[in-house]
Design an enzyme around this catalytic site. Structure first.
Site, short mmCIF file in Angstrom:
data_model
loop_
_atom_site.label_atom_id
_atom_site.label_comp_id
_atom_site.label_asym_id
_atom_site.label_seq_id
_atom_site.Cartn_x
_atom_site.Cartn_y
_atom_site.Cartn_z
N ARG A 92 86.12 19.63 66.73
CA ARG A 92 85.66 20.84 66.25
C ARG A 92 85.15 21.19 65.01
NH1 ARG A 92 88.49 25.40 64.04
NH2 ARG A 92 90.67 24.29 64.33
N TYR A 93 84.09 21.34 64.92
CA TYR A 93 83.25 21.42 63.49
C TYR A 93 83.91 22.66 63.33
CZ TYR A 93 82.07 16.81 62.77
OH TYR A 93 82.09 15.24 63.00
N CYS A 94 84.11 23.18 62.09
CA CYS A 94 84.29 24.30 61.50
C CYS A 94 84.27 25.19 60.69
CB CYS A 94 86.32 24.71 61.99
SG CYS A 94 86.28 26.79 61.68
N ILE A 95 82.85 25.38 60.64
CA ILE A 95 81.77 25.98 59.37
C ILE A 95 81.52 27.10 58.85
CG2 ILE A 95 79.49 24.99 58.09
CD1 ILE A 95 81.17 22.32 59.38
N HIS A 146 85.93 22.24 57.37
CA HIS A 146 86.86 21.26 58.27
C HIS A 146 85.77 20.76 59.64
CE1 HIS A 146 88.17 23.36 55.15
NE2 HIS A 146 88.76 22.21 55.00
#
EC number: 1.8.4.12
Length: 157
Positions: free
Chosen positions: A124-127, A111
């Protein structure tokens, strides 16, 4: 992987994916799963290189944009320039979140949230680590990602 290879990608069958991926990779990428915080391979990974989709190999993120958000998942301020990600609104936990998927394989990655470093765009690309494969800077050429070496030019390492 060349640009032509990326655009010609054909997603493997579900059976092929089950055979090729680990159970957590399959659950995350194919069924919108989430690995437990602080358990993935890359949440505290600190080497120069790029992160690619574990299914298609399409380039997604650079270590130059990775930072410690304290959340237990790999976090990035942006994707690699000119990388196409698909974003969808996800209500699975009772409120709207923006899901991020790879363009070629349609793999669930994680997300994106608007709480990243303001001086780096605020995202913040939380991968999920399980959705990624890391390609070290020293292996970019050998693995067909030589065009991404330019991202690191001029950087003292």
């Amino acid at each position: 992987m060349t640009q032509d290879t990326k655009t010609d990608f054909q997603k493997p069958s579900d059976n092929d994916l089950r055979e090729r991926l680990t159970p957590i990779q399959y659950q995350v990428t194919q069924h919108e799963g989430t690995e437990r915080a602080f358990t993935g391979e890359y949440w505290d990974h600190d080497e120069d290189g790029i992160y690619v989709d574990v299914v298609s190999g399409e380039p997604l993120f650079s270590s130059l944009d990775k930072y410690d958000a304290g959340c237990g998942w790999p976090s990035f301020t942006q994707p690699i320039p000119d990388v196409a990600l698909t974003e969808n609104t996800d209500y699975k936990i009772g409120y709207a979140r923006t899901e991020v998927r790879s363009a070629s394989a349609d793999s669930h990655l994680g997300h994106v949230f608007p709480d990243g470093p303001r001086d780096r765009g605020g995202l913040r690309y939380c991968i999920n680590s399980a959705a990624l494969r890391f390609v070290p800077l020293s292996e970019l050429d050998a693995q067909g990602y030589g065009q991404y070496r330019a991202l690191f030019e001029g950087r003292q390492g």
